[in-house]
Enzyme design. Sequence first.
Site, PDB file in Angstrom:
ATOM      1  N   SER A  22       1.799   6.121   6.381  1.00  0.00           N
ATOM      2  CA  SER A  22       2.335   7.094   5.428  1.00  0.00           C
ATOM      3  C   SER A  22       2.850   8.301   6.198  1.00  0.00           C
ATOM      4  O   SER A  22       2.428   8.555   7.331  1.00  0.00           O
ATOM      5  CB  SER A  22       1.219   7.551   4.480  1.00  0.00           C
ATOM      6  OG  SER A  22       1.655   8.645   3.688  1.00  0.00           O
TER       7      SER A  22
ATOM      8  N   TYR B  77      -7.417  10.915   2.774  1.00  0.00           N
ATOM      9  CA  TYR B  77      -6.325   9.923   2.728  1.00  0.00           C
ATOM     10  C   TYR B  77      -5.494  10.021   4.008  1.00  0.00           C
ATOM     11  O   TYR B  77      -5.211   9.012   4.666  1.00  0.00           O
ATOM     12  CB  TYR B  77      -5.455  10.155   1.495  1.00  0.00           C
ATOM     13  CG  TYR B  77      -4.254   9.230   1.421  1.00  0.00           C
ATOM     14  CD1 TYR B  77      -4.409   7.889   1.068  1.00  0.00           C
ATOM     15  CD2 TYR B  77      -2.967   9.690   1.716  1.00  0.00           C
ATOM     16  CE1 TYR B  77      -3.303   7.037   1.011  1.00  0.00           C
ATOM     17  CE2 TYR B  77      -1.870   8.849   1.656  1.00  0.00           C
ATOM     18  CZ  TYR B  77      -2.042   7.518   1.307  1.00  0.00           C
ATOM     19  OH  TYR B  77      -0.952   6.686   1.260  1.00  0.00           O
TER      20      TYR B  77
HETATM   21  N1  NAP Z   1       3.447   5.235  -3.127  1.00  0.00           N
HETATM   22  C1  NAP Z   1       3.617   6.111  -2.135  1.00  0.00           C
HETATM   23  O1  NAP Z   1       4.166   7.205  -2.309  1.00  0.00           O
HETATM   24  C2  NAP Z   1       3.143   5.756  -0.749  1.00  0.00           C
HETATM   25  C3  NAP Z   1       3.531   6.579   0.297  1.00  0.00           C
HETATM   26  C4  NAP Z   1       3.108   6.273   1.575  1.00  0.00           C
HETATM   27  C5  NAP Z   1       2.308   5.183   1.803  1.00  0.00           C
HETATM   28  N2  NAP Z   1       1.922   4.399   0.765  1.00  0.00           N
HETATM   29  C6  NAP Z   1       1.056   3.253   1.071  1.00  0.00           C
HETATM   30  O2  NAP Z   1       1.684   2.076   0.627  1.00  0.00           O
HETATM   31  C7  NAP Z   1       0.704   1.072   0.384  1.00  0.00           C
HETATM   32  C8  NAP Z   1       0.977   0.412  -0.964  1.00  0.00           C
HETATM   33  O3  NAP Z   1       0.807   1.383  -1.980  1.00  0.00           O
HETATM   34  P1  NAP Z   1       1.689   1.437  -3.304  1.00  0.00           P
HETATM   35  O4  NAP Z   1       2.289   2.774  -3.350  1.00  0.00           O
HETATM   36  O5  NAP Z   1       2.533   0.234  -3.426  1.00  0.00           O
HETATM   37  O6  NAP Z   1       0.518   1.458  -4.390  1.00  0.00           O
HETATM   38  P2  NAP Z   1       0.142   0.492  -5.629  1.00  0.00           P
HETATM   39  O7  NAP Z   1       1.330   0.237  -6.463  1.00  0.00           O
HETATM   40  O8  NAP Z   1      -1.046   1.142  -6.252  1.00  0.00           O
HETATM   41  O9  NAP Z   1      -0.308  -0.863  -4.896  1.00  0.00           O
HETATM   42  C9  NAP Z   1      -1.491  -0.883  -4.122  1.00  0.00           C
HETATM   43  C10 NAP Z   1      -1.830  -2.323  -3.794  1.00  0.00           C
HETATM   44  O10 NAP Z   1      -3.036  -2.330  -3.001  1.00  0.00           O
HETATM   45  C11 NAP Z   1      -3.946  -3.269  -3.582  1.00  0.00           C
HETATM   46  N3  NAP Z   1      -5.332  -2.908  -3.371  1.00  0.00           N
HETATM   47  C12 NAP Z   1      -5.961  -1.743  -3.675  1.00  0.00           C
HETATM   48  N4  NAP Z   1      -7.273  -1.843  -3.399  1.00  0.00           N
HETATM   49  C13 NAP Z   1      -7.482  -3.112  -2.921  1.00  0.00           C
HETATM   50  C14 NAP Z   1      -8.620  -3.818  -2.470  1.00  0.00           C
HETATM   51  N5  NAP Z   1      -9.853  -3.287  -2.480  1.00  0.00           N
HETATM   52  N6  NAP Z   1      -8.454  -5.097  -2.040  1.00  0.00           N
HETATM   53  C15 NAP Z   1      -7.230  -5.669  -2.048  1.00  0.00           C
HETATM   54  N7  NAP Z   1      -6.106  -5.054  -2.455  1.00  0.00           N
HETATM   55  C16 NAP Z   1      -6.248  -3.768  -2.885  1.00  0.00           C
HETATM   56  C17 NAP Z   1      -3.603  -3.274  -5.061  1.00  0.00           C
HETATM   57  O11 NAP Z   1      -3.981  -4.539  -5.625  1.00  0.00           O
HETATM   58  P3  NAP Z   1      -5.232  -4.808  -6.591  1.00  0.00           P
HETATM   59  O12 NAP Z   1      -5.519  -3.535  -7.312  1.00  0.00           O
HETATM   60  O13 NAP Z   1      -4.748  -5.929  -7.470  1.00  0.00           O
HETATM   61  O14 NAP Z   1      -6.327  -5.249  -5.671  1.00  0.00           O
HETATM   62  C18 NAP Z   1      -2.088  -3.145  -5.028  1.00  0.00           C
HETATM   63  O15 NAP Z   1      -1.503  -4.412  -4.887  1.00  0.00           O
HETATM   64  C19 NAP Z   1      -0.645   1.775   0.476  1.00  0.00           C
HETATM   65  O16 NAP Z   1      -1.219   1.500   1.748  1.00  0.00           O
HETATM   66  C20 NAP Z   1      -0.282   3.246   0.363  1.00  0.00           C
HETATM   67  O17 NAP Z   1      -1.230   4.067   1.008  1.00  0.00           O
HETATM   68  C21 NAP Z   1       2.331   4.650  -0.509  1.00  0.00           C
END
Ligand code: NAP
Length: 250
Positions: A145, A158
């Site tokens: 991130s 985080y």
């Molecule tokens: N959105 C942003 O602005 C942003 C910015 C920078 C980085 N990121 C990073 O991008 C990545 C994806 O995030 P996103 O934004 O796409 O969020 P999201 O839409 O909430 O998706 C998160 C994913 O992680 C899975 N997950 C959460 N806890 C889990 C667990 N205990 N075991 C297995 N899977 C788990 C969820 O699946 P289940 O709940 O079905 O398990 C879901 O598929 C993350 O690492 C986040 O930190 C996001």
Amino acid sequence: MTQPTDLNGRVVLVTGASAGIGAATARTLARAGAAVGVTARRTERLETLCSEIEAGGGTAFAASADAASLDSVREAVAEIEGRLGPIDALVNNAGVMTITPFAENDVEAWTRMVDVNIKGVLHFLSVVSPGMIERERGHIVNVGSVAGRRPFPGAAVYSATKFATRALSWGLHLELGHTHGIRVTDIQPGYVETELLSDQPVTKDAWDASWEGRRTLQPEDVARTIEFALTSPDHVTVSELLVRPTDQPT
Ligand SMILES: NC(=O)c1ccc[n+]([C@@H]2O[C@H](COP(=O)([O-])OP(=O)(O)OC[C@H]3O[C@@H](n4cnc5c(N)ncnc54)[C@H](OP(=O)(O)O)[C@@H]3O)[C@@H](O)[C@H]2O)c1
């Protein structure tokens, strides 16, 4: 052995594929010819994603995994490799974020973030990387991130997990790159419109309000950067990619 620049027939495991960046990455890579293994806890969503990919002529297979549990990760990886074959690339994307001022001392949220964002990444690495080391080829993509470069208030823990991912990616390049032919990429998105904050409605509403009139990244924008890293020539390691919305001033 040299890794091809195209994704045709390559097996890619995408974690956290039931939503957001992970789901978009699975779709994008499958469209480019990869056979994608997808994991997360919400199996129904994964099954829907796989049906959609297969209906479009792609190959996909789902196995549920809780990233925080090494046993669960072992089982899921075994299922996926049993169906699709050895994993050529791992996209360590599953993650959680809780915005919580440090003074609130929310140890539960800190623990959850450490368990998924750091230990979860290590769990997948510990199961998938031995095969890559043995085959002397592979690509590991860790989704970090912008917070892994610069913390912001309410996100000290985080950010710490994403600093850890970045340090890990750098260290893995040193240890697995020239000695084992494995490429490692740390993708660092800025704000992407996903479900990441959906379990914190007050915070999400405040963030949505602060982004009013500004363009965020969409999950597909990040998926494209992952595809770019995976399809670079074998002698090129895209070590880090910071990708922010043009309208993000931080
Ligand atoms: N959105 C942003 O602005 C942003 C910015 C920078 C980085 N990121 C990073 O991008 C990545 C994806 O995030 P996103 O934004 O796409 O969020 P999201 O839409 O909430 O998706 C998160 C994913 O992680 C899975 N997950 C959460 N806890 C889990 C667990 N205990 N075991 C297995 N899977 C788990 C969820 O699946 P289940 O709940 O079905 O398990 C879901 O598929 C993350 O690492 C986040 O930190 C996001």
